[in-house]
Design a protein around this motif. Structure first.
Motif, PDB file in Angstrom:
ATOM      1  N   LYS A 128      18.833  74.779  14.700  1.00  0.00           N
ATOM      2  CA  LYS A 128      18.633  73.440  14.141  1.00  0.00           C
ATOM      3  C   LYS A 128      18.773  73.539  12.623  1.00  0.00           C
ATOM      4  CE  LYS A 128      15.864  70.781  17.411  1.00  0.00           C
ATOM      5  NZ  LYS A 128      16.813  69.675  17.397  1.00  0.00           N
ATOM      6  N   VAL A 129      19.625  72.704  12.063  1.00  0.00           N
ATOM      7  CA  VAL A 129      19.920  72.758  10.632  1.00  0.00           C
ATOM      8  C   VAL A 129      19.759  71.360  10.047  1.00  0.00           C
ATOM      9  CG1 VAL A 129      21.613  73.371   8.875  1.00  0.00           C
ATOM     10  CG2 VAL A 129      21.573  74.616  11.048  1.00  0.00           C
ATOM     11  N   ASN A 130      19.057  71.268   8.929  1.00  0.00           N
ATOM     12  CA  ASN A 130      19.017  70.006   8.190  1.00  0.00           C
ATOM     13  C   ASN A 130      19.456  70.257   6.755  1.00  0.00           C
ATOM     14  OD1 ASN A 130      16.783  71.406   7.301  1.00  0.00           O
ATOM     15  ND2 ASN A 130      15.491  69.611   7.141  1.00  0.00           N
ATOM     16  N   ALA A 131      19.760  69.173   6.053  1.00  0.00           N
ATOM     17  CA  ALA A 131      20.327  69.308   4.711  1.00  0.00           C
ATOM     18  C   ALA A 131      19.943  68.093   3.886  1.00  0.00           C
ATOM     19  CB  ALA A 131      21.854  69.458   4.782  1.00  0.00           C
ATOM     20  N   VAL A 132      20.280  68.139   2.613  1.00  0.00           N
ATOM     21  CA  VAL A 132      20.114  67.003   1.713  1.00  0.00           C
ATOM     22  C   VAL A 132      21.431  66.805   0.980  1.00  0.00           C
ATOM     23  CG1 VAL A 132      19.173  68.462  -0.134  1.00  0.00           C
ATOM     24  CG2 VAL A 132      18.737  66.000  -0.162  1.00  0.00           C
ATOM     25  N   ILE A 133      21.825  65.550   0.791  1.00  0.00           N
ATOM     26  CA  ILE A 133      23.096  65.223   0.161  1.00  0.00           C
ATOM     27  C   ILE A 133      22.831  64.300  -1.024  1.00  0.00           C
ATOM     28  CG2 ILE A 133      23.414  63.421   1.909  1.00  0.00           C
ATOM     29  CD1 ILE A 133      26.382  63.574   1.453  1.00  0.00           C
ATOM     30  N   TYR A 134      23.476  64.598  -2.154  1.00  0.00           N
ATOM     31  CA  TYR A 134      23.349  63.796  -3.364  1.00  0.00           C
ATOM     32  C   TYR A 134      24.698  63.104  -3.627  1.00  0.00           C
ATOM     33  CZ  TYR A 134      19.102  66.500  -4.208  1.00  0.00           C
ATOM     34  OH  TYR A 134      17.870  67.084  -4.088  1.00  0.00           O
ATOM     35  N   PHE A 135      24.668  61.795  -3.749  1.00  0.00           N
ATOM     36  CA  PHE A 135      25.906  61.055  -3.978  1.00  0.00           C
ATOM     37  C   PHE A 135      25.598  59.795  -4.784  1.00  0.00           C
ATOM     38  CE2 PHE A 135      24.062  59.351  -0.162  1.00  0.00           C
ATOM     39  CZ  PHE A 135      24.277  57.990  -0.240  1.00  0.00           C
ATOM     40  N   ARG A 136      26.652  59.162  -5.303  1.00  0.00           N
ATOM     41  CA  ARG A 136      26.504  57.907  -6.028  1.00  0.00           C
ATOM     42  C   ARG A 136      27.773  57.078  -5.883  1.00  0.00           C
ATOM     43  NH1 ARG A 136      28.765  57.969 -11.296  1.00  0.00           N
ATOM     44  NH2 ARG A 136      29.752  59.956 -11.799  1.00  0.00           N
ATOM     45  N   VAL A 137      27.647  55.796  -6.159  1.00  0.00           N
ATOM     46  CA  VAL A 137      28.777  54.879  -6.095  1.00  0.00           C
ATOM     47  C   VAL A 137      29.522  54.939  -7.427  1.00  0.00           C
ATOM     48  CG1 VAL A 137      29.494  52.480  -5.860  1.00  0.00           C
ATOM     49  CG2 VAL A 137      27.621  53.367  -4.463  1.00  0.00           C
ATOM     50  N   VAL A 138      30.805  55.224  -7.374  1.00  0.00           N
ATOM     51  CA  VAL A 138      31.635  55.243  -8.581  1.00  0.00           C
ATOM     52  C   VAL A 138      32.604  54.067  -8.618  1.00  0.00           C
ATOM     53  CG1 VAL A 138      31.452  57.730  -8.900  1.00  0.00           C
ATOM     54  CG2 VAL A 138      33.290  56.807  -7.478  1.00  0.00           C
ATOM     55  N   ASN A 139      32.773  53.375  -7.502  1.00  0.00           N
ATOM     56  CA  ASN A 139      33.638  52.199  -7.436  1.00  0.00           C
ATOM     57  C   ASN A 139      32.923  51.150  -6.589  1.00  0.00           C
ATOM     58  OD1 ASN A 139      35.703  50.275  -6.774  1.00  0.00           O
ATOM     59  ND2 ASN A 139      37.235  51.811  -7.299  1.00  0.00           N
ATOM     60  N   ALA A 140      32.231  50.234  -7.258  1.00  0.00           N
ATOM     61  CA  ALA A 140      31.397  49.259  -6.553  1.00  0.00           C
ATOM     62  C   ALA A 140      32.205  48.346  -5.635  1.00  0.00           C
ATOM     63  CB  ALA A 140      30.589  48.454  -7.565  1.00  0.00           C
TER      64      ALA A 140
END
Length: 254
Positions: free
Chosen positions: A85-97
């Motif tokens: 079982k594997v979990n993760a965290v992802i960091y992202f943002r909107v660059v084109n609304a």
């Protein structure tokens, strides 16, 4: 008629105030308004004060700050057929609304689903040892794949980190036994190396003594001196005649 006219005028004034208030928007620095005019995209507005045409314009507010999203634990079958079982965290943002509004219905949900499927796909191609030891390489591979898939939605994925890898109990015990065996192997190698070095030094000392017979006698006397210092009782050692002869002058011949 007077009260009716007054009430109607008050209603018109109230309606005008509501329409004007709805047409004025204050957009923060980390937000953008995606404006649609009669259903057609006209672009994004902000930050600052934005004026909209009442009834005609409709605006959708999009945040531009980085979002940290947890990827729920996924059942992954590795290439060597181990279920983890594997979990993760992802960091992202909107660059084109505008793309985040037009190209996908819900960019947060879509990004979460892409992250889950990519996590199972990429990690399922690895063996268990690679999954445990090459975390940085796998994080980079996940980031590149997810970023490529979310790019049409105006999303930039900056970091993906695998958080936990939960192993079955029997696999944990097997890894513990393997680690213990590895520690014992290293200890035996270090011990053997030490014995080898000690034997080499003894061989060198024996070679020196064989060339200089007096050296063994000096070593004998040194040992007696050390014993005498450590023990208060009287200790009697036999002294070989050969040792005495080694320090006596040679006999003169008549």
């Amino acid at each position: 008629m007077g009260p009716i006219v007054g009430s109607f005028a008050f209603f018109l004034v109230l309606l005008a105030v509501l329409v004007i208030a709805n047409a004025i928007r204050v957009v923060r620095e980390y937000e953008r308004l995606v404006v649609f005019r009669l259903g057609r995209l006209v672009g994004q507005r902000g930050p600052g004060l934005v004026l909209l045409i009442p009834i005609v314009d409709r605006a959708v507010k999009i945040g531009l700050r980085t979002v940290a999203m947890d990827v729920p634990p996924q059942d992954v079958i590795t290439r060597d057929n181990v279920t983890v079982k594997v979990n993760a965290v992802i960091y992202f943002r909107v660059v084109n609304a505008p793309d985040a509004v037009v190209q996908v219905e819900n960019y947060l949900y879509a990004t979460s689903q892409i992250a889950q499927t990519t996590l199972r796909s990429i990690l399922g191609q690895q063996e268990l040892d690679e999954l445990l030891s090459e975390r940085d390489k796998l994080n980079l591979a996940l980031q590149q794949v997810i970023d490529r898939q979310t790019e049409p939605w105006g999303i930039k994925v900056s970091v993906v980190e695998v958080k936990n890898v939960d192993l079955p109990q029997e696999m944990q015990r097997a890894i513990a036994r393997q680690a213990e065996a590895e520690r014992e192997r290293r200890a035996k190698v270090i011990n053997a190396e030490g014995e080898y070095q000690a034997a080499a030094r003894l061989a060198e000392a024996a070679a020196v003594i064989s060339r200089e017979p007096a050296a063994i006698q000096l070593r004998y006397l040194q040992t007696l001196s050390e014993i005498a210092v450590e023990n208060n009782s009287v200790t009697v050692f036999p002294v070989p005649v050969d040792m005495i002869k080694a320090f006596m002058p040679a006999e003169r011949k008549g």
